[in-house]
Design a protein around this motif. Structure first.
Motif, short mmCIF file in Angstrom:
data_model
loop_
_atom_site.label_atom_id
_atom_site.label_comp_id
_atom_site.label_asym_id
_atom_site.label_seq_id
_atom_site.Cartn_x
_atom_site.Cartn_y
_atom_site.Cartn_z
N MET A 36 -15.81 9.38 -29.56
CA MET A 36 -16.77 8.62 -28.80
C MET A 36 -16.15 8.20 -27.47
O MET A 36 -14.94 8.08 -27.35
N LEU A 37 -17.00 7.98 -26.52
CA LEU A 37 -16.61 7.50 -25.20
C LEU A 37 -17.35 6.21 -24.90
O LEU A 37 -18.46 6.01 -25.38
N ILE A 38 -16.72 5.37 -24.11
CA ILE A 38 -17.42 4.24 -23.53
C ILE A 38 -17.54 4.55 -22.05
O ILE A 38 -16.53 4.76 -21.37
N LEU A 39 -18.75 4.65 -21.56
CA LEU A 39 -19.00 4.91 -20.15
C LEU A 39 -19.18 3.59 -19.44
O LEU A 39 -19.93 2.73 -19.90
N LEU A 40 -18.48 3.43 -18.32
CA LEU A 40 -18.47 2.17 -17.59
C LEU A 40 -19.05 2.33 -16.19
O LEU A 40 -18.80 3.33 -15.53
N SER A 41 -19.78 1.35 -15.75
CA SER A 41 -20.15 1.21 -14.35
C SER A 41 -19.34 0.04 -13.83
O SER A 41 -19.49 -1.08 -14.33
N ILE A 42 -18.45 0.29 -12.85
CA ILE A 42 -17.53 -0.74 -12.40
C ILE A 42 -17.61 -0.89 -10.88
O ILE A 42 -17.93 0.06 -10.17
N CYS A 43 -17.34 -2.11 -10.42
CA CYS A 43 -17.32 -2.41 -8.98
C CYS A 43 -16.04 -3.15 -8.65
O CYS A 43 -15.54 -3.95 -9.44
N LEU A 44 -15.53 -2.90 -7.47
CA LEU A 44 -14.33 -3.55 -6.98
C LEU A 44 -14.63 -5.01 -6.69
O LEU A 44 -15.62 -5.33 -6.02
N LEU A 45 -13.82 -5.91 -7.21
CA LEU A 45 -14.06 -7.35 -7.01
C LEU A 45 -13.99 -7.74 -5.54
O LEU A 45 -14.77 -8.55 -5.07
N SER A 46 -13.05 -7.16 -4.79
CA SER A 46 -12.89 -7.52 -3.38
C SER A 46 -13.92 -6.87 -2.47
O SER A 46 -14.08 -7.27 -1.33
N GLU A 47 -14.62 -5.87 -3.02
CA GLU A 47 -15.63 -5.14 -2.24
C GLU A 47 -16.78 -4.75 -3.18
O GLU A 47 -16.88 -3.61 -3.61
N PRO A 48 -17.64 -5.69 -3.55
CA PRO A 48 -18.64 -5.48 -4.60
C PRO A 48 -19.61 -4.31 -4.38
O PRO A 48 -20.22 -3.84 -5.33
N THR A 49 -19.72 -3.82 -3.17
CA THR A 49 -20.60 -2.67 -2.94
C THR A 49 -19.89 -1.35 -3.22
O THR A 49 -20.52 -0.30 -3.22
N ARG A 50 -18.61 -1.40 -3.46
CA ARG A 50 -17.84 -0.19 -3.79
C ARG A 50 -17.78 -0.05 -5.31
O ARG A 50 -17.00 -0.71 -5.98
N CYS A 51 -18.63 0.80 -5.83
CA CYS A 51 -18.75 0.97 -7.28
C CYS A 51 -18.50 2.43 -7.66
O CYS A 51 -18.62 3.33 -6.85
N ARG A 52 -18.18 2.61 -8.92
CA ARG A 52 -17.98 3.96 -9.45
C ARG A 52 -18.16 3.92 -10.97
O ARG A 52 -18.36 2.85 -11.54
N GLU A 53 -18.07 5.08 -11.57
CA GLU A 53 -18.13 5.16 -13.02
C GLU A 53 -16.76 5.55 -13.55
O GLU A 53 -16.00 6.25 -12.89
N ASP A 54 -16.46 5.08 -14.74
CA ASP A 54 -15.22 5.42 -15.42
C ASP A 54 -15.55 5.58 -16.90
O ASP A 54 -16.68 5.34 -17.31
N ARG A 55 -14.57 5.97 -17.66
CA ARG A 55 -14.80 6.11 -19.11
C ARG A 55 -13.56 5.73 -19.88
O ARG A 55 -12.44 5.85 -19.37
N ILE A 56 -13.79 5.28 -21.08
CA ILE A 56 -12.72 4.99 -22.02
C ILE A 56 -12.89 5.98 -23.16
O ILE A 56 -13.96 6.05 -23.78
N ASP A 57 -11.87 6.76 -23.40
CA ASP A 57 -11.91 7.74 -24.47
C ASP A 57 -11.37 7.07 -25.73
O ASP A 57 -10.18 6.74 -25.80
N LEU A 58 -12.23 6.82 -26.69
CA LEU A 58 -11.80 6.17 -27.93
C LEU A 58 -11.06 7.19 -28.78
O LEU A 58 -11.40 8.37 -28.79
N SER A 59 -10.06 6.75 -29.51
CA SER A 59 -9.18 7.66 -30.23
C SER A 59 -9.78 8.23 -31.52
O SER A 59 -9.24 9.15 -32.09
#
Length: 68
Positions: free
Chosen positions: A1-24
């Protein structure tokens, strides 16, 4: 399973991207993912203090993830 994340930079809240956590584990159950997601998200956040998680969801590894 994966956890898909939508994340934003705290110092620049309009700078966002997606990341993922690969569960073992290979469980395909969303319930198992949800049960283990809290600790995985807390660990990820501790390792990436400059980012803020806005949204997340579980996804089955090997599927084409849809947008968050």
């Amino acid at each position: 399973m994966l956890i898909l994340l939508s994340i934003c930079l705290l110092s620049e809240p309009t700078r966002c991207r997606e990341d993922r956590i690969d569960l073992s584990f290979e469980a395909r159950s969303p319930a198992v993912c949800l049960r283990n997601s809290q600790s995985a998200l807390a660990k990820w956040q501790a390792e990436h203090p400059e980012w803020q998680v806005n949204r997340w969801r579980c996804a089955v590894r090997g599927t084409v993830p849809r947008d968050l």
